[in-house]
Design a protein around this motif. Structure first.
Motif, PDB file in Angstrom:
ATOM      1  N   VAL A 156       0.889  -1.323  -0.077  1.00 16.66           N
ATOM      2  CA  VAL A 156      -0.034  -0.001  -0.024  1.00 16.66           C
ATOM      3  C   VAL A 156       0.972   1.150  -0.101  1.00 16.66           C
ATOM      4  O   VAL A 156       0.619   2.249  -0.622  1.00 16.66           O
ATOM      5  N   TRP A 157       2.010   1.398   0.768  1.00 14.44           N
ATOM      6  CA  TRP A 157       2.927   2.467   0.650  1.00 14.44           C
ATOM      7  C   TRP A 157       3.350   2.707  -0.486  1.00 14.44           C
ATOM      8  O   TRP A 157       3.303   3.708  -1.003  1.00 14.44           O
ATOM      9  N   HIS A 158       4.127   1.501  -1.335  1.00 14.25           N
ATOM     10  CA  HIS A 158       4.506   1.752  -2.745  1.00 14.25           C
ATOM     11  C   HIS A 158       3.481   2.224  -3.481  1.00 14.25           C
ATOM     12  O   HIS A 158       3.689   3.524  -4.326  1.00 14.25           O
ATOM     13  N   ARG A 159       2.365   1.729  -3.593  1.00 17.05           N
ATOM     14  CA  ARG A 159       1.249   2.212  -4.492  1.00 17.05           C
ATOM     15  C   ARG A 159       0.825   3.497  -4.113  1.00 17.05           C
ATOM     16  O   ARG A 159       0.611   4.260  -5.140  1.00 17.05           O
ATOM     17  N   ASP A 160       0.357   3.859  -3.009  1.00 20.21           N
ATOM     18  CA  ASP A 160      -0.457   4.988  -2.654  1.00 20.21           C
ATOM     19  C   ASP A 160       0.522   6.121  -2.227  1.00 20.21           C
ATOM     20  O   ASP A 160      -0.164   7.135  -2.244  1.00 20.21           O
ATOM     21  N   HIS A 161       1.851   5.984  -1.729  1.00 22.97           N
ATOM     22  CA  HIS A 161       2.572   6.899  -1.379  1.00 22.97           C
ATOM     23  C   HIS A 161       3.770   7.192  -2.323  1.00 22.97           C
ATOM     24  O   HIS A 161       4.085   8.126  -2.460  1.00 22.97           O
ATOM     25  N   LEU A 162       4.590   6.346  -2.202  1.00 24.66           N
ATOM     26  CA  LEU A 162       5.979   6.358  -2.808  1.00 24.66           C
ATOM     27  C   LEU A 162       5.853   6.604  -4.118  1.00 24.66           C
ATOM     28  O   LEU A 162       6.522   7.447  -4.814  1.00 24.66           O
ATOM     29  N   ASP A 163       5.162   5.947  -4.868  1.00 29.35           N
ATOM     30  CA  ASP A 163       5.081   5.943  -6.554  1.00 29.35           C
ATOM     31  C   ASP A 163       4.671   7.337  -7.033  1.00 29.35           C
ATOM     32  O   ASP A 163       5.182   7.890  -7.796  1.00 29.35           O
ATOM     33  N   PRO A 164       3.502   7.885  -6.454  1.00 29.30           N
ATOM     34  CA  PRO A 164       3.052   9.005  -6.805  1.00 29.30           C
ATOM     35  C   PRO A 164       4.007  10.326  -6.320  1.00 29.30           C
ATOM     36  O   PRO A 164       4.208  11.421  -7.094  1.00 29.30           O
ATOM     37  N   ALA A 165       4.471  10.225  -4.999  1.00 30.26           N
ATOM     38  CA  ALA A 165       5.347  11.187  -4.660  1.00 30.26           C
ATOM     39  C   ALA A 165       6.665  11.496  -5.608  1.00 30.26           C
ATOM     40  O   ALA A 165       7.002  12.388  -5.866  1.00 30.26           O
ATOM     41  N   LEU A 166       7.051  10.273  -6.103  1.00 31.31           N
ATOM     42  CA  LEU A 166       8.446  10.305  -6.882  1.00 31.31           C
ATOM     43  C   LEU A 166       8.148  10.671  -8.096  1.00 31.31           C
ATOM     44  O   LEU A 166       8.817  11.517  -8.851  1.00 31.31           O
ATOM     45  N   ARG A 167       6.880  10.347  -8.536  1.00 31.81           N
ATOM     46  CA  ARG A 167       6.464  10.813 -10.085  1.00 31.81           C
ATOM     47  C   ARG A 167       6.404  12.396  -9.934  1.00 31.81           C
ATOM     48  O   ARG A 167       6.767  13.229 -10.959  1.00 31.81           O
ATOM     49  N   GLU A 168       5.847  12.812  -8.796  1.00 30.75           N
ATOM     50  CA  GLU A 168       5.571  14.538  -8.765  1.00 30.75           C
ATOM     51  C   GLU A 168       6.981  15.129  -8.648  1.00 30.75           C
ATOM     52  O   GLU A 168       7.244  16.139  -9.208  1.00 30.75           O
ATOM     53  N   LEU A 169       7.695  14.483  -7.685  1.00 30.65           N
ATOM     54  CA  LEU A 169       9.169  15.255  -7.506  1.00 30.65           C
ATOM     55  C   LEU A 169      10.073  15.058  -8.608  1.00 30.65           C
ATOM     56  O   LEU A 169      10.767  15.907  -8.672  1.00 30.65           O
ATOM     57  N   ARG A 170      10.237  13.971  -9.272  1.00 35.58           N
ATOM     58  CA  ARG A 170      11.070  13.566 -10.302  1.00 35.58           C
ATOM     59  C   ARG A 170      10.906  13.885 -11.688  1.00 35.58           C
ATOM     60  O   ARG A 170      11.307  13.806 -12.662  1.00 35.58           O
ATOM     61  N   GLY A 171       9.249  14.255 -11.949  1.00 39.33           N
ATOM     62  CA  GLY A 171       8.863  14.762 -13.242  1.00 39.33           C
ATOM     63  C   GLY A 171       9.203  15.788 -13.795  1.00 39.33           C
ATOM     64  O   GLY A 171       9.876  16.660 -13.017  1.00 39.33           O
TER      65      GLY A 171
END
Length: 193
Positions: free
Chosen positions: A146-161
């Motif tokens: 859940v952490w990977h799907r709901d928190h890490l992946d969206p955060a990294l997409r926003e930060l590193r985009g």
């Protein structure tokens, strides 16, 4: 029994059962107080093993103080500095070595990420979720997923985009003010005439 109507059921409960129930209630109250005292620490337990009743309002203030961690951008120094220090340890010790590959044009990262307020806010939120969702006692086996799907992946997409807070930063060059928005007039305020 002449005083009761004919259709009233008769409930005959032995007097001893009421005494047993009251004894059980008293034992439960003593055990609950003892567990609460032991959970608070041995120094808080009163002498003689009997728990004391809490002072009025004591329980409420304990719950308010440490119930939920504060959002980092709402903190003032020195609390902000302490929270940021913990966040830096987590990002540099867990996130960077475990999840971040080499920065590229499509996947930016700034080595001075802690100087970007948007990055601090997103990473702090991901860190708070990580603390909760990697604890098996509270989230079971599915918490990390859940952490990977709901928190890490969206955060990294926003930060590193390409439009993220590191968009103006390149390898060796750091820019904090590259994306500061201009002031937008509020629809709720009118200029004085």
């Amino acid at each position: 029994m002449p005083d009761q109507p004919e259709d009233t059921p008769s409930f005959e409960v032995p007097v001893g059962m009421f005494q047993d129930v009251e004894d059980l209630k008293a034992q439960l109250a003593r055990l609950t107080a003892l567990v609460d005292a032991l959970g608070a620490g041995e120094d808080d337990a009163p002498a003689g093993g009997e728990p004391e009743a809490d002072a009025p309002g004591q329980e409420e203030t304990e719950e308010e103080e440490g119930q939920y961690p504060p959002f980092i951008l709402l903190l003032d120094p020195p609390e902000y500095d302490d929270e940021l220090r913990g966040l830096i340890e987590w990002v540099e010790g867990v996130l960077v070595p475990g999840y971040l590959g080499e920065p590229s044009a499509d996947s930016k990262w700034c080595h001075l990420w802690f100087e970007h307020p948007v990055a601090v806010a997103r990473l702090h939120a991901a860190w708070l979720a990580w603390q909760e969702l990697t604890d098996p006692a509270s989230c079971g086996y599915t918490g990390p997923s859940v952490w990977h799907r709901d928190h890490l992946d969206p955060a990294l997409r926003e930060l590193r985009g390409s439009a993220g807070p590191f968009a103006g930063c390149t390898k060796g060059e750091h820019q904090v003010q590259h994306r500061m928005p201009t002031l937008v007039p509020s629809a709720w305020t009118h200029p004085e005439t």
